[in-house]
Motif scaffolding. Structure first.
Motif, short mmCIF file in Angstrom:
data_model
loop_
_atom_site.label_atom_id
_atom_site.label_comp_id
_atom_site.label_asym_id
_atom_site.label_seq_id
_atom_site.Cartn_x
_atom_site.Cartn_y
_atom_site.Cartn_z
N GLY A 68 0.77 -1.23 0.00
CA GLY A 68 0.00 0.00 0.00
C GLY A 68 0.81 1.29 0.00
O GLY A 68 0.25 2.37 -0.07
N ARG A 69 2.13 1.17 0.06
CA ARG A 69 2.94 2.38 0.09
C ARG A 69 3.05 3.00 -1.29
O ARG A 69 2.99 2.32 -2.30
N ILE A 70 3.25 4.30 -1.32
CA ILE A 70 3.45 5.02 -2.58
C ILE A 70 4.95 5.08 -2.87
O ILE A 70 5.74 5.47 -2.01
N ASP A 71 5.31 4.68 -4.08
CA ASP A 71 6.72 4.74 -4.49
C ASP A 71 7.20 6.18 -4.51
O ASP A 71 6.41 7.12 -4.73
N ASP A 72 8.50 6.37 -4.30
CA ASP A 72 9.08 7.71 -4.34
C ASP A 72 8.84 8.39 -5.67
O ASP A 72 8.53 9.58 -5.72
N ASP A 73 8.96 7.63 -6.79
CA ASP A 73 8.77 8.26 -8.10
C ASP A 73 7.34 8.74 -8.28
O ASP A 73 7.09 9.80 -8.85
N LEU A 74 6.37 8.00 -7.75
CA LEU A 74 4.97 8.43 -7.83
C LEU A 74 4.74 9.66 -6.96
O LEU A 74 4.08 10.61 -7.37
N ARG A 75 5.30 9.65 -5.77
CA ARG A 75 5.15 10.80 -4.86
C ARG A 75 5.76 12.05 -5.50
O ARG A 75 5.15 13.12 -5.51
N ILE A 76 6.95 11.91 -6.07
CA ILE A 76 7.62 13.04 -6.70
C ILE A 76 6.81 13.56 -7.88
O ILE A 76 6.63 14.77 -8.05
N GLN A 77 6.29 12.65 -8.69
CA GLN A 77 5.48 13.06 -9.85
C GLN A 77 4.21 13.79 -9.40
O GLN A 77 3.82 14.78 -10.00
N ALA A 78 3.59 13.30 -8.33
CA ALA A 78 2.39 13.96 -7.81
C ALA A 78 2.71 15.35 -7.29
O ALA A 78 1.90 16.27 -7.41
N GLU A 79 3.92 15.51 -6.72
CA GLU A 79 4.32 16.83 -6.24
C GLU A 79 4.63 17.78 -7.40
O GLU A 79 4.34 18.96 -7.32
N LYS A 80 5.20 17.27 -8.47
CA LYS A 80 5.59 18.10 -9.62
C LYS A 80 4.42 18.40 -10.55
O LYS A 80 4.41 19.43 -11.22
N THR A 81 3.45 17.50 -10.61
CA THR A 81 2.34 17.64 -11.56
C THR A 81 1.03 17.65 -10.79
O THR A 81 0.52 16.59 -10.41
N PRO A 82 0.46 18.83 -10.57
CA PRO A 82 -0.77 18.92 -9.78
C PRO A 82 -1.91 18.02 -10.29
O PRO A 82 -2.66 17.47 -9.49
N ALA A 83 -2.01 17.84 -11.59
CA ALA A 83 -3.09 17.01 -12.14
C ALA A 83 -2.98 15.56 -11.66
O ALA A 83 -3.99 14.89 -11.43
N VAL A 84 -1.77 15.07 -11.48
CA VAL A 84 -1.57 13.70 -10.97
C VAL A 84 -2.09 13.61 -9.54
O VAL A 84 -2.79 12.66 -9.18
N ALA A 85 -1.76 14.58 -8.74
CA ALA A 85 -2.22 14.59 -7.35
C ALA A 85 -3.75 14.67 -7.29
O ALA A 85 -4.38 13.96 -6.51
N VAL A 86 -4.34 15.50 -8.13
CA VAL A 86 -5.80 15.63 -8.17
C VAL A 86 -6.44 14.31 -8.59
O VAL A 86 -7.42 13.86 -7.98
N LEU A 87 -5.87 13.68 -9.60
CA LEU A 87 -6.39 12.40 -10.07
C LEU A 87 -6.34 11.35 -8.95
O LEU A 87 -7.32 10.63 -8.71
N LEU A 88 -5.23 11.27 -8.26
CA LEU A 88 -5.11 10.31 -7.16
C LEU A 88 -6.14 10.60 -6.07
O LEU A 88 -6.77 9.68 -5.54
N ARG A 89 -6.32 11.87 -5.74
CA ARG A 89 -7.32 12.23 -4.72
C ARG A 89 -8.73 11.84 -5.17
O ARG A 89 -9.52 11.35 -4.37
N LYS A 90 -9.05 12.08 -6.44
CA LYS A 90 -10.37 11.72 -6.95
C LYS A 90 -10.60 10.22 -6.86
O LYS A 90 -11.68 9.77 -6.48
N ILE A 91 -9.59 9.45 -7.21
CA ILE A 91 -9.71 8.00 -7.13
C ILE A 91 -9.90 7.57 -5.67
O ILE A 91 -10.82 6.81 -5.35
#
Length: 114
Positions: A68-91
Motif C-alpha cells: 500500500g505504500r506510494i513509491d518515491d517516483d509516484l510521490r515526486i510526480q504527484a508533487e511536480k504535476t498537480p493534475a496527478v495529485a488531483v487524479l489520485l485524490r479523486k480515485i
C-alpha cells in the motif's frame, strides 16, 4: 475482502511448507521480523520484498500490487504535476476506488495503443 501483503506472503510460505524460522534464515532476518511483516506490523523494504518474491518464486509485481505504500517516483510526480495529485485524490475519495482506478487504466492503455 482483499488479501494484504503480509497475508499473501504467509499464505504462500505456508503453502510451500517453509517454516518461518527457515524462511527468515534464507532472507537474513529474524523470524520475529517475518512474523511482523506477515501480521502487518511492519513493511519490508524494497530489497527485502524482492528477495521474498525470489524465495517464494512469485512475481515481484504480485507483491508490489499488495504493497500500500506510494513509491518515491509516484510521490515526486504527484508533487511536480498537480493534475496527478488531483487524479489520485479523486480515485481515493470515490465510492469505489478500485473500479475507478481500473477505468482510468483501461483508458490509459487505449491511449497508449493509439
Amino acid at each position: 475482502m482483499s488479501m494484504t501483503l503480509g497475508q499473501k506472503i504467509r499464505q504462500t510460505r505456508q503453502g510451500q511448507v517453509i517454516p518461518v524460522t527457515e524462511f527468515a534464515r534464507r532472507l537474513g532476518v529474524t523470524a520475529a521480523h517475518i512474523s511482523d511483516i506477515e501480521h502487518g506490523r511492519r513493511m519490508p523494504n524494497l530489497n527485502l520484498l524482492e528477495e521474498i518474491a525470489k524465495q517464494l518464486k512469485i512475481p515481484i509485481e504480485e507483491l508490489r500490487a499488495l504493497d500500500g505504500r506510494i513509491d518515491d517516483d509516484l510521490r515526486i510526480q504527484a508533487e511536480k504535476t498537480p493534475a496527478v495529485a488531483v487524479l489520485l485524490r479523486k480515485i481515493i475519495n470515490s465510492d469505489n476506488p478500485e473500479n475507478l482506478a481500473r477505468k482510468f487504466l483501461r483508458e490509459a492503455d487505449k491511449e497508449r495503443k493509439g
